[in-house]
Design a protein around this motif. Structure first.
Motif, PDB file in Angstrom:
ATOM      1  N   HIS A 191      -9.043 -11.663  16.294  1.00 34.80           N
ATOM      2  CA  HIS A 191      -7.777 -11.687  17.034  1.00 34.80           C
ATOM      3  C   HIS A 191      -7.938 -11.900  18.536  1.00 34.80           C
ATOM      4  N   MET A 208      -4.829   2.464   4.768  1.00 35.52           N
ATOM      5  CA  MET A 208      -5.419   1.197   4.345  1.00 35.52           C
ATOM      6  C   MET A 208      -6.817   1.159   4.960  1.00 35.52           C
ATOM      7  N   LEU A 231      11.009  -4.704   9.588  1.00 29.11           N
ATOM      8  CA  LEU A 231      10.037  -5.803   9.677  1.00 29.11           C
ATOM      9  C   LEU A 231      10.580  -6.936  10.548  1.00 29.11           C
ATOM     10  N   LYS A 233       8.981  -8.400  14.060  1.00 28.95           N
ATOM     11  CA  LYS A 233       8.713  -9.842  14.173  1.00 28.95           C
ATOM     12  C   LYS A 233       9.389 -10.425  15.408  1.00 28.95           C
ATOM     13  N   HIS A 260       0.452 -11.493  12.462  1.00 33.23           N
ATOM     14  CA  HIS A 260      -0.197 -11.208  11.186  1.00 33.23           C
ATOM     15  C   HIS A 260       0.128  -9.745  10.876  1.00 33.23           C
ATOM     16  N   LEU A 261       0.933  -9.522   9.850  1.00 36.77           N
ATOM     17  CA  LEU A 261       1.314  -8.143   9.513  1.00 36.77           C
ATOM     18  C   LEU A 261       0.099  -7.434   8.932  1.00 36.77           C
ATOM     19  N   GLU A 262      -0.280  -6.331   9.547  1.00 36.07           N
ATOM     20  CA  GLU A 262      -1.480  -5.628   9.079  1.00 36.07           C
ATOM     21  C   GLU A 262      -1.156  -4.403   8.249  1.00 36.07           C
ATOM     22  N   GLU A 263       0.003  -3.835   8.503  1.00 36.64           N
ATOM     23  CA  GLU A 263       0.375  -2.689   7.689  1.00 36.64           C
ATOM     24  C   GLU A 263       1.877  -2.623   7.548  1.00 36.64           C
ATOM     25  N   LEU A 264       2.286  -2.298   6.340  1.00 37.56           N
ATOM     26  CA  LEU A 264       3.676  -1.977   6.097  1.00 37.56           C
ATOM     27  C   LEU A 264       3.595  -0.889   5.052  1.00 37.56           C
ATOM     28  N   SER A 265       3.892   0.319   5.418  1.00 35.05           N
ATOM     29  CA  SER A 265       3.793   1.377   4.422  1.00 35.05           C
ATOM     30  C   SER A 265       4.955   2.329   4.558  1.00 35.05           C
ATOM     31  N   GLN A 295      -0.314  -7.869  14.310  1.00 36.47           N
ATOM     32  CA  GLN A 295      -1.201  -8.377  15.350  1.00 36.47           C
ATOM     33  C   GLN A 295      -1.162  -9.897  15.282  1.00 36.47           C
ATOM     34  N   ASN A 296      -0.848 -10.554  16.383  1.00 33.93           N
ATOM     35  CA  ASN A 296      -0.757 -12.024  16.430  1.00 33.93           C
ATOM     36  C   ASN A 296       0.046 -12.584  15.250  1.00 33.93           C
ATOM     37  N   PHE A 333       0.835  -1.200   0.000  1.00 35.53           N
ATOM     38  CA  PHE A 333       0.000   0.000   0.000  1.00 35.53           C
ATOM     39  C   PHE A 333       0.863   1.241   0.000  1.00 35.53           C
ATOM     40  N   SER A 334       0.442   2.233  -0.744  1.00 38.45           N
ATOM     41  CA  SER A 334       1.121   3.515  -0.726  1.00 38.45           C
ATOM     42  C   SER A 334       0.180   4.589  -1.277  1.00 38.45           C
ATOM     43  N   ARG A 367       0.115  -7.208  19.930  1.00 39.54           N
ATOM     44  CA  ARG A 367       0.167  -6.166  18.907  1.00 39.54           C
ATOM     45  C   ARG A 367       1.508  -5.468  18.984  1.00 39.54           C
ATOM     46  N   GLU A 420      13.039  -3.985   5.325  1.00 43.47           N
ATOM     47  CA  GLU A 420      13.083  -5.415   5.666  1.00 43.47           C
ATOM     48  C   GLU A 420      13.595  -5.615   7.096  1.00 43.47           C
ATOM     49  N   LEU A 422       6.703  -2.518  -2.429  1.00 37.88           N
ATOM     50  CA  LEU A 422       6.254  -2.698  -1.037  1.00 37.88           C
ATOM     51  C   LEU A 422       5.534  -4.032  -0.873  1.00 37.88           C
ATOM     52  N   VAL A 440       8.154  -6.842  -0.455  1.00 39.13           N
ATOM     53  CA  VAL A 440       8.808  -7.022   0.846  1.00 39.13           C
ATOM     54  C   VAL A 440       7.797  -7.236   1.970  1.00 39.13           C
ATOM     55  N   SER A 441       6.574  -6.772   1.724  1.00 41.00           N
ATOM     56  CA  SER A 441       5.554  -6.828   2.766  1.00 41.00           C
ATOM     57  C   SER A 441       5.131  -8.262   3.015  1.00 41.00           C
ATOM     58  N   GLU A 442       4.719  -8.516   4.246  1.00 39.98           N
ATOM     59  CA  GLU A 442       4.152  -9.833   4.516  1.00 39.98           C
ATOM     60  C   GLU A 442       2.694  -9.678   4.915  1.00 39.98           C
ATOM     61  N   VAL A 443       2.101  -8.512   4.582  1.00 44.34           N
ATOM     62  CA  VAL A 443       0.680  -8.333   4.863  1.00 44.34           C
ATOM     63  C   VAL A 443      -0.077  -9.256   3.920  1.00 44.34           C
ATOM     64  N   PRO A 444      -0.827 -10.244   4.457  1.00 48.88           N
ATOM     65  CA  PRO A 444      -1.500 -11.184   3.568  1.00 48.88           C
ATOM     66  C   PRO A 444      -2.533 -10.504   2.684  1.00 48.88           C
TER      67      PRO A 444
END
Lengths: 430, 456
Positions: free
Chosen positions: A250, A330, B120, B124, B41-46, B38-39, A58-59, B139, B117, A81, A84-88
């Protein structure tokens, strides 16, 4: 330019979603019967989500008039992004269902000039002077704006909407040895509605300031009491956290199963983004899912959670179109218009303890449900006589409170998208 | 750069055309990185970058306009000036002398040099450290940002500042049946990666887990008026809510604050001195110049119990016939500066914690900040604590949870009975007043009396 961006994206081997906004907003701030500040702001921008090999990138960029090279760089950056991101990545919506909600756009509000805004603020001051005497301090403001939003994605969704908004705030302070304050805030879609409410708003703030001025602390009380819609909105805001799909997923909510009994059968709680002219209505959410009415609690039984596309898919449910966002963020889950419904009784003439407004709900523990809120204004009504109080704390647990709901009033109030009557509960004041 | 010079010239020309008395322009370049997990689970990477312009013009009233597209820069300047002209008004502002400066908060290790990276991997690792059987939710949130701002005004001031800010927070929720309890910790400041790299993560992740777990067995608090000892973190939010907001110049000018006519008066016990200081090195609420081009200055709001000074910007200073002290802050270029706090704290006294405890027959020891709110007109504040303990005859007893306090500003400042020696200002957070700005606050341990809203 959005089309050009879509064209660039279509040549890449990715799933994509564009969310864009263009808008302007103006506001006038009033202090002590004078306009002290005014502003007019312009904003526009594009948020881009990319789904790539099961991951999300996202950007955003500000502005909506970019050269092709800039757009290409924007796309490359977002794809990078995603790498490299691991956001599913759970997929974008594909509901092409047409949806519209009437009353969200008002031409008169959209075309309102700065000078007309100034006149409206001046009118507010004039009405303030008429209604309030010299012993009151009057502050407040008026804000209005218009926006155009759109969503487009690689599943073929392409939706746009135009909306307007106008809001009005009033703050009245009475000082004369003691102190008392009252306030009023409301947002509308139409200029004409706002104008019609101006006097009522000032009158209400004046009335509360008078009550607050003569109010003091009362002794501890535990028993039946009535919450006015304002106070209901504060406690329901603590509950909402437990109804968000991400909290449930969660383990941050005590609710896990649809069908559980979670409150007295008096209560029905609904989220509805399709109310005509509603302050928080929209034809589609931040991902393009069509707005809808979702029953969360029906006669005390849990019926649903608030979901966006991601958490809907994760939980094997359908999105309830509750993805909120702006171009910088997002999507995240948030309520639209929230409606408290259920079995009605006459609570309008209730005699006993009534709490009108509380503050501090953000300090409550939404997970355990425990809250201690400061009473900004309440009153005891005895034989038609109203004895105000303030500065006590209203304490309890939201989940226990839900079970104690004994009745709802007949008259609804719409507090900028929170619609509720009075509520009779068992509670405690310290 | 060429564009900036052009805008400066355009602004001069337009000001002449509209006849505005004073104007100021902020052009900000912001780059920001956000990661949220969260748990596991990556929710945001910007990672984003943004440029925008905010313009204020004064002609008896402030006119403001902003745009997030520099192509609209000239239009924003013109709009702000037009507004000021249309509105008229007879307010005044402090003008002062022009300032030319170029300053930067330096970082030992710039976070801009750390790969996304690696950031991140870092969160983690924290997520891994937070794992535990009894923990149902974890979180981790990381954010960094660099704000480069060019400020210029009609006096000829030209100030360039670069402020890097970094923040890390993590929280856990422990669960046992229907009972769930959360605990969290936040790190941050102005500077670089070193601010969080130096944190002992093994210790702090273990600490929050232990706290959340033990809160599951804590009791709900009692209710009523009690002697209360606040820890340094809670003392920080206490003084921010109970005093800070009411001392903001705009609340004085508009007649709302309960401290309106009390300058020079005794409003607290003699031992109390409260400071707001944007010049503290590395703190989350620190800055060099405020958003009105005035250098941030240390302000003693209360000095030895006397209300000594308000927090002021250009307009509220002129209103009170004083000089501004650099407290006009805006959330971003697209907001007008308002009078705000920076790093607010209580100066240490000479009490030891044990000594203080000995003063309390029946009361509460409350720990940690869970947010607060104040009604400055009525002088009523409230705030929540992360946890607490009952105190009986000077001894710490049962653990308590979900506790909030309320009080009247003027009563509670006079009821302070002891101020500790152990000052800490390391509790970064955000303060909301229609706009969000980064702040820090703190103090030593403080003993006072307040209303506890408990369930028992």
């Amino acid at each position: 330019m959005i089309d050009e961006l879509a064209k660039i994206l279509n040549h890449k081997n990715v799933e994509w979603e564009i969310y864009w906004e263009i808008g302007t907003g103006s506001s006038f701030k009033i202090e002590k019967y004078e306009i002290v500040r005014a502003q007019q702001k312009f904003h526009s921008g594009i948020g881009l989500r990319i789904g790539y090999r099961g991951r999300t990138g996202f950007s955003y960029i500000t502005g909506v008039s970019h050269r092709r090279e800039e757009l290409e760089r924007f796309v490359e950056r977002t794809i990078k992004l995603a790498r490299v991101s691991e956001v599913p990545f759970r997929g974008f919506p594909n509901s092409k269902k047409k949806s519209s909600v009437p009353g969200l756009y008002d031409r008169a509000t959209a075309e309102m000039s700065f000078e007309e805004g100034y006149d409206a603020a001046a009118m507010m001051i004039e009405k303030g002077r008429e209604i309030l005497g010299e012993e009151h301090t009057f502050s407040g403001g008026i804000a209005f704006g218009t926006a155009e939003d759109g969503v487009m994605n690689s599943n073929g969704i392409e939706k746009t909407m135009k909306s307007t908004g106008i809001s009005m705030g009033v703050y009245v302070l009475k000082k004369n040895g003691r102190r008392g304050s009252g306030s009023y805030y409301q947002s509308f879609r139409r200029l004409s509605e706002a104008e019609g409410e101006m006097e009522r708003g000032i009158e209400e703030a004046r009335r509360d300031a008078e009550l607050s001025w003569s109010a003091g602390k009362i002794s501890q009380y535990e028993g039946e009491l009535v919450l006015e819609p304002h106070a209901v909105s504060s406690v329901v805001s603590i509950l909402m956290h437990s109804l968000y799909g991400d909290s449930v997923y969660h383990g941050q909510s005590r609710f896990q199963k649809i069908g559980e009994r979670i409150s007295s059968e008096i209560l029905t709680l609904v989220d509805d983004s399709t109310i005509e002219g509603g302050a928080r209505s929209y034809p589609f959410d931040g991902e393009g899912n069509p707005g809808r009415r979702s029953v969360l609690i029906e006669k005390g039984v849990l019926r649903g959670f608030l979901l966006d596309e991601t958490y809907g898919r994760l939980m094997g449910m359908e999105s309830t179109a509750n993805a909120a966002r702006d171009f910088r963020t997002m999507p995240h889950i948030a309520a639209s218009n929230v409606i408290v419904e259920g079995k009605r009784e006459n609570l309008e003439e209730y005699e006993g303890i009534v709490i009108k407004k509380v503050f501090g709900e953000h300090t409550a523990n939404p997970i355990s449900g425990d809250f201690s809120l400061t009473v900004e204004l309440g009153y005891r009504i005895e034989n038609g006589e109203l004895i105000p109080f303030k500065d006590n704390m209203f304490v309890g647990n939201i989940f226990e409170m839900l079970n104690s709901i004994a009745a709802l009033g007949r008259k609804d109030e719409d507090l900028s998208g929170f619609i509720s009557p009075r509520m009779l509960i068992y509670g405690k004041i310290v | 750069m060429v564009l900036m010079m052009e805008l400066i010239k355009k602004a001069e020309k337009l000001a002449e055309e509209y006849g505005v008395e004073y104007y100021e322009v902020r052009i900000a370049r912001i780059s920001a990185v956000n990661l949220q997990m969260q748990n596991s689970h990556l929710e945001e990477l910007s990672s984003n970058f943004e440029i925008g312009i905010g313009v204020r013009a004064f002609s008896g009233t402030w006119g403001f306009s902003s745009a997030n597209d520099l192509k609209r820069g000239e239009k924003a300047i013109e709009t702000a000036m037009k507004i000021a002209k249309v509105m008229g008004g007879d307010s005044r502002i402090y003008i002062g002398d022009p300032v030319r400066d170029e300053v930067e908060f330096t970082a030992k290790k710039s976070f801009a040099d750390i790969d996304l990276e690696d950031k991140l991997l870092f969160i983690k690792e924290i997520d891994r450290l937070l794992r535990d059987d009894k923990i149902s939710n974890r979180r981790v949130s990381y954010a960094d940002g660099i704000k480069e701002q060019l400020y210029f005004n009609s006096l000829g001031s030209e100030i360039r500042t670069i402020v890097p800010r970094i923040r890390l927070s993590f929280s856990v929720t422990a669960k046992k049946g229907m009972n769930m309890q959360t605990y969290w910790k936040m790190f941050g400041g102005t500077g670089g990666w070193e601010l969080i790299e130096s944190a002992n993560l093994e210790y702090w992740t273990g600490f929050v887990k232990e706290k959340a777990r033990s809160l599951l067995d804590a009791e709900p608090p009692p209710s009523g008026e009690f002697d209360v000892i606040m820890d340094p973190e809670l003392a920080g939010v206490f003084i921010h809510e109970a005093l800070g907001h009411a001392s903001e110049g705009d609340a004085i000018k508009n007649g709302e604050s309960i401290l309106g006519d009390k300058l020079g008066e005794r409003i607290a016990v003699e031992e109390l001195t409260v400071v707001d200081d944007p010049t503290l090195r590395g703190k989350f609420g620190s800055y060099i110049y405020d958003d009105e081009g005035i250098k941030g200055r240390r302000v003693e709001i209360i000095k030895n119990g006397i209300l000594n000074e308000y927090l002021l910007d250009r307009e509220t200073a002129a209103y009170l016939g004083m000089e501004p002290n650099g407290h006009g802050r805006a959330q971003s270029y697209n907001y007008q500066p308002l009078v705000r706090m920076s790093n607010t704290y209580i100066e240490p006294g000479d009490w030891g914690f044990e000594e203080m405890l000995g003063e309390v027959r029946r009361g509460l020891y409350l720990i940690g900040d869970k947010g607060g709110e104040v009604d400055i007109a009525n002088g009523t504040f409230m705030f929540g604590a992360k946890e607490g303990y009952l105190i009986e005859n000077g001894e710490i007893k049962a653990h308590i949870r979900d506790v909030a306090l309320s009080g009247k500003i003027l009563d509670v400042l006079m009821s302070i009975r002891a101020i500790g020696r152990d000052l800490k200002i390391e509790f970064p957070g955000y303060c909301g007043k229609g706009q969000w700005v980064p702040v820090d606050d703190g103090g030593p341990h403080v003993l006072t009396r307040a209303l506890v809203g408990g369930l028992l």
